[in-house]
Design an enzyme around this catalytic site. Sequence first.
Site, PDB file in Angstrom:
ATOM      1  N   GLU A  64     -17.732  73.222   7.641  1.00  0.00           N
ATOM      2  CA  GLU A  64     -17.944  72.430   8.855  1.00  0.00           C
ATOM      3  C   GLU A  64     -18.453  73.324   9.988  1.00  0.00           C
ATOM      4  O   GLU A  64     -18.456  74.555   9.892  1.00  0.00           O
ATOM      5  CB  GLU A  64     -16.633  71.781   9.288  1.00  0.00           C
ATOM      6  CG  GLU A  64     -15.560  72.798   9.640  1.00  0.00           C
ATOM      7  CD  GLU A  64     -14.434  72.222  10.465  1.00  0.00           C
ATOM      8  OE1 GLU A  64     -14.689  71.893  11.636  1.00  0.00           O
ATOM      9  OE2 GLU A  64     -13.308  72.112   9.937  1.00  0.00           O
TER      10      GLU A  64
ATOM     11  N   LYS B 262      -3.282  69.119  10.230  1.00  0.00           N
ATOM     12  CA  LYS B 262      -2.939  69.917  11.405  1.00  0.00           C
ATOM     13  C   LYS B 262      -1.509  69.608  11.850  1.00  0.00           C
ATOM     14  O   LYS B 262      -1.095  68.452  11.901  1.00  0.00           O
ATOM     15  CB  LYS B 262      -3.932  69.657  12.532  1.00  0.00           C
ATOM     16  CG  LYS B 262      -5.337  70.132  12.202  1.00  0.00           C
ATOM     17  CD  LYS B 262      -6.283  69.907  13.366  1.00  0.00           C
ATOM     18  CE  LYS B 262      -7.670  70.461  13.053  1.00  0.00           C
ATOM     19  NZ  LYS B 262      -8.399  69.662  12.047  1.00  0.00           N
TER      20      LYS B 262
END
Length: 312
Positions: A28, A162
């Site tokens: 990414e 996360k």
Amino acid sequence: MSDLSSYLITAPEIQTALTEGQPVVALESTVIAHGLPYPTNLEIASALEKMIRSEGAIPATIGLRDGKIVVGLSKSEIHELATARSVRKVSRRDLAATLASKALGATTVSGTMLCAHLAGLRFFSTGGIGGVHRGAPTTMDISADLTELGRTPVMVICAGAKSILDLPLTLEYLETQGVPVIGWQTDHLPAFFVQDSGLPLALRADKSETVAAIAHAHWTCGLGGLVVACPIESAYALDYDQIETATGEAIHEAAVKGIQGAATTPFLLRKVAELTGGESIEANKALLLNNARQAARFALAYQRQQTMLAKS
């Protein structure tokens, strides 16, 4: 897109690798533009590509510029993303508008998955996926990463979700989307900076060949994405209570400042880094490199398996 070639630029090295059946790992670009400060972002972008090459695979960092999806950004293009003042975060929702405006764009997990799939890539290494945010029953703040995983046939190798998220609800949402979450040599979901969230996983794999076999069966059945959750190495893992305390403070400050939407995750990660004295940034770098290493190994195992199946 009726004519994808008008929007897609695949670097010659990546195109050759795909043509010759070599393993390719997508990366990414949001971590470069929004996730880490300069020059750390530039350093980690280079280190991730080197890690993947060292394992025998080809890296393909993805981003948007001049109305094109670029699969295999050059060093100068990565430098531009690392230093530009205005870079759009591009998920599925933002892809067409960013292409049409010819703006500079960094792909999120969902955006990278989509672009990787359009280019014919199967494996994608990132830090941690997005998920259901804390307070989502009221705010409905749920990452597009989760729905993308439900429909796009790409394997996402990460350190779980996360730690700033509501992890139990994130797992529930992934189950609803039909996304297998495979614990890499673990029975529990990793929590980004933390090795073990305490949340049990239904699937575990201890060998790359197992991961490859699951992926082959999953995609042969026409199913979508998979998550392989790799715990951060113990030498770099942070304490659960430390991260929870920092996250709580960060979420409170975000609420006071009215920070919402796409700005939430970058703000929370920056605040957690501040509250941990930079320890979370070092942990982030370590888990990114570990995930890239494992992604290359999974891609290689999958390629070996496909070669064997073709000969049988």
